[in-house]
Design a protein around this motif. Structure first.
Motif, PDB file in Angstrom:
ATOM      1  N   LEU A  58       0.827  -1.208   0.000  1.00  0.00           N
ATOM      2  CA  LEU A  58       0.000   0.000   0.000  1.00  0.00           C
ATOM      3  C   LEU A  58       0.859   1.255   0.000  1.00  0.00           C
ATOM      4  O   LEU A  58       0.503   2.265  -0.607  1.00  0.00           O
ATOM      5  CB  LEU A  58      -0.946  -0.001   1.194  1.00  0.00           C
ATOM      6  N   ALA A  59       1.993   1.215   0.681  1.00  0.00           N
ATOM      7  CA  ALA A  59       2.876   2.379   0.729  1.00  0.00           C
ATOM      8  C   ALA A  59       3.482   2.672  -0.637  1.00  0.00           C
ATOM      9  O   ALA A  59       3.780   3.826  -0.951  1.00  0.00           O
ATOM     10  CB  ALA A  59       3.985   2.161   1.753  1.00  0.00           C
ATOM     11  N   SER A  60       3.652   1.658  -1.456  1.00  0.00           N
ATOM     12  CA  SER A  60       4.259   1.865  -2.770  1.00  0.00           C
ATOM     13  C   SER A  60       3.244   2.305  -3.831  1.00  0.00           C
ATOM     14  O   SER A  60       3.639   2.664  -4.931  1.00  0.00           O
ATOM     15  CB  SER A  60       4.968   0.590  -3.228  1.00  0.00           C
ATOM     16  N   MET A  61       1.953   2.283  -3.501  1.00  0.00           N
ATOM     17  CA  MET A  61       0.920   2.649  -4.477  1.00  0.00           C
ATOM     18  C   MET A  61       0.646   4.149  -4.434  1.00  0.00           C
ATOM     19  O   MET A  61       0.750   4.780  -3.387  1.00  0.00           O
ATOM     20  CB  MET A  61      -0.386   1.919  -4.162  1.00  0.00           C
ATOM     21  N   ASN A  62       0.263   4.696  -5.586  1.00  0.00           N
ATOM     22  CA  ASN A  62      -0.192   6.088  -5.593  1.00  0.00           C
ATOM     23  C   ASN A  62      -1.675   6.115  -5.234  1.00  0.00           C
ATOM     24  O   ASN A  62      -2.317   5.075  -5.092  1.00  0.00           O
ATOM     25  CB  ASN A  62       0.099   6.773  -6.927  1.00  0.00           C
ATOM     26  N   LEU A  63      -2.231   7.318  -5.074  1.00  0.00           N
ATOM     27  CA  LEU A  63      -3.608   7.448  -4.600  1.00  0.00           C
ATOM     28  C   LEU A  63      -4.616   6.833  -5.566  1.00  0.00           C
ATOM     29  O   LEU A  63      -5.598   6.223  -5.139  1.00  0.00           O
ATOM     30  CB  LEU A  63      -3.933   8.926  -4.357  1.00  0.00           C
ATOM     31  N   ARG A  64      -4.350   6.938  -6.839  1.00  0.00           N
ATOM     32  CA  ARG A  64      -5.261   6.347  -7.821  1.00  0.00           C
ATOM     33  C   ARG A  64      -5.302   4.826  -7.674  1.00  0.00           C
ATOM     34  O   ARG A  64      -6.371   4.213  -7.702  1.00  0.00           O
ATOM     35  CB  ARG A  64      -4.818   6.737  -9.227  1.00  0.00           C
ATOM     36  N   GLU A  65      -4.139   4.218  -7.537  1.00  0.00           N
ATOM     37  CA  GLU A  65      -4.082   2.766  -7.370  1.00  0.00           C
ATOM     38  C   GLU A  65      -4.750   2.338  -6.069  1.00  0.00           C
ATOM     39  O   GLU A  65      -5.425   1.306  -6.025  1.00  0.00           O
ATOM     40  CB  GLU A  65      -2.632   2.297  -7.401  1.00  0.00           C
ATOM     41  N   GLU A  68      -8.467   2.417  -6.634  1.00  0.00           N
ATOM     42  CA  GLU A  68      -8.904   1.278  -7.459  1.00  0.00           C
ATOM     43  C   GLU A  68      -8.951   0.001  -6.630  1.00  0.00           C
ATOM     44  O   GLU A  68      -9.883  -0.796  -6.757  1.00  0.00           O
ATOM     45  CB  GLU A  68      -7.965   1.104  -8.650  1.00  0.00           C
ATOM     46  N   LEU A  69      -7.978  -0.180  -5.763  1.00  0.00           N
ATOM     47  CA  LEU A  69      -7.969  -1.350  -4.883  1.00  0.00           C
ATOM     48  C   LEU A  69      -9.112  -1.282  -3.876  1.00  0.00           C
ATOM     49  O   LEU A  69      -9.745  -2.301  -3.575  1.00  0.00           O
ATOM     50  CB  LEU A  69      -6.620  -1.470  -4.167  1.00  0.00           C
ATOM     51  N   ALA A  70      -9.382  -0.085  -3.362  1.00  0.00           N
ATOM     52  CA  ALA A  70     -10.497   0.089  -2.421  1.00  0.00           C
ATOM     53  C   ALA A  70     -11.817  -0.283  -3.096  1.00  0.00           C
ATOM     54  O   ALA A  70     -12.696  -0.893  -2.476  1.00  0.00           O
ATOM     55  CB  ALA A  70     -10.534   1.517  -1.905  1.00  0.00           C
ATOM     56  N   ARG A  71     -11.960   0.086  -4.346  1.00  0.00           N
ATOM     57  CA  ARG A  71     -13.177  -0.272  -5.078  1.00  0.00           C
ATOM     58  C   ARG A  71     -13.269  -1.782  -5.246  1.00  0.00           C
ATOM     59  O   ARG A  71     -14.334  -2.371  -5.086  1.00  0.00           O
ATOM     60  CB  ARG A  71     -13.182   0.411  -6.433  1.00  0.00           C
ATOM     61  N   ALA A  72     -12.133  -2.408  -5.548  1.00  0.00           N
ATOM     62  CA  ALA A  72     -12.129  -3.871  -5.701  1.00  0.00           C
ATOM     63  C   ALA A  72     -12.433  -4.563  -4.375  1.00  0.00           C
ATOM     64  O   ALA A  72     -13.067  -5.622  -4.357  1.00  0.00           O
ATOM     65  CB  ALA A  72     -10.779  -4.332  -6.245  1.00  0.00           C
ATOM     66  N   LEU A  73     -12.009  -3.963  -3.256  1.00  0.00           N
ATOM     67  CA  LEU A  73     -12.289  -4.529  -1.934  1.00  0.00           C
ATOM     68  C   LEU A  73     -13.681  -4.167  -1.434  1.00  0.00           C
ATOM     69  O   LEU A  73     -14.085  -4.580  -0.362  1.00  0.00           O
ATOM     70  CB  LEU A  73     -11.248  -4.034  -0.915  1.00  0.00           C
ATOM     71  N   TYR A  78     -14.849   5.346   0.074  1.00  0.00           N
ATOM     72  CA  TYR A  78     -13.402   5.484  -0.108  1.00  0.00           C
ATOM     73  C   TYR A  78     -13.020   6.748  -0.862  1.00  0.00           C
ATOM     74  O   TYR A  78     -11.928   7.263  -0.698  1.00  0.00           O
ATOM     75  CB  TYR A  78     -12.823   4.260  -0.830  1.00  0.00           C
ATOM     76  N   ALA A  79     -13.905   7.288  -1.681  1.00  0.00           N
ATOM     77  CA  ALA A  79     -13.569   8.445  -2.516  1.00  0.00           C
ATOM     78  C   ALA A  79     -13.330   9.706  -1.690  1.00  0.00           C
ATOM     79  O   ALA A  79     -12.578  10.585  -2.100  1.00  0.00           O
ATOM     80  CB  ALA A  79     -14.664   8.696  -3.536  1.00  0.00           C
ATOM     81  N   MET A  90      -8.132   0.110   4.487  1.00  0.00           N
ATOM     82  CA  MET A  90      -7.821  -1.033   3.630  1.00  0.00           C
ATOM     83  C   MET A  90      -7.039  -2.095   4.398  1.00  0.00           C
ATOM     84  O   MET A  90      -7.268  -3.290   4.206  1.00  0.00           O
ATOM     85  CB  MET A  90      -7.061  -0.566   2.398  1.00  0.00           C
ATOM     86  N   LEU A  91      -6.115  -1.669   5.259  1.00  0.00           N
ATOM     87  CA  LEU A  91      -5.373  -2.645   6.065  1.00  0.00           C
ATOM     88  C   LEU A  91      -6.312  -3.426   6.981  1.00  0.00           C
ATOM     89  O   LEU A  91      -6.174  -4.643   7.136  1.00  0.00           O
ATOM     90  CB  LEU A  91      -4.284  -1.954   6.882  1.00  0.00           C
ATOM     91  N   ARG A  92      -7.278  -2.732   7.585  1.00  0.00           N
ATOM     92  CA  ARG A  92      -8.255  -3.433   8.435  1.00  0.00           C
ATOM     93  C   ARG A  92      -9.055  -4.439   7.621  1.00  0.00           C
ATOM     94  O   ARG A  92      -9.283  -5.567   8.067  1.00  0.00           O
ATOM     95  CB  ARG A  92      -9.208  -2.427   9.085  1.00  0.00           C
TER      96      ARG A  92
END
Length: 102
Positions: A58-65, A68-73, A78-79, A90-92
């Protein structure tokens, strides 16, 4: 005000090329040799820990990524979250999924 003499303008142009453009060309050449995927790249490959530990991923991802992951989860709301809030939620969610899978 009198215009500058032609020789002085040419001297300033030469100095600009020497002090600005030449170092930039040299830096560009040095950076192009470090691009990933090149043969004999000097950059180390990404460690497996970056792929396995969720905090590092998660630390290596930019905000857009991250979004997108939050949407997949399927995270609600999240927006409107900033990067830190989004990462915590997301970690929780990831940890709760791992707990259910075990």
């Amino acid at each position: 005000m009198h215009p500058l003499p032609r020789g002085l303008v040419e001297l300033y142009g030469l100095l600009a090329v020497l002090f600005v453009l030449v170092p930039e060309w040299m830096a560009d050449g040095a950076l192009s040799s470090l691009k990933p995927g090149g043969v004999g790249s000097a950059l180390p490959p990404t460690a497996t820990a970056w792929q396995k530990v969720p905090e590092l991923r998660l630390a290596s991802m930019n905000l857009r990524e991250l979004r997108e992951l939050a949407r997949a989860l399927r995270l609600w709301g999240y927006a409107g979250l900033n990067r830190d809030q989004l990462t915590r939620r997301m970690l929780r969610k990831i940890r709760s999924k791992r707990g259910k899978a075990l």
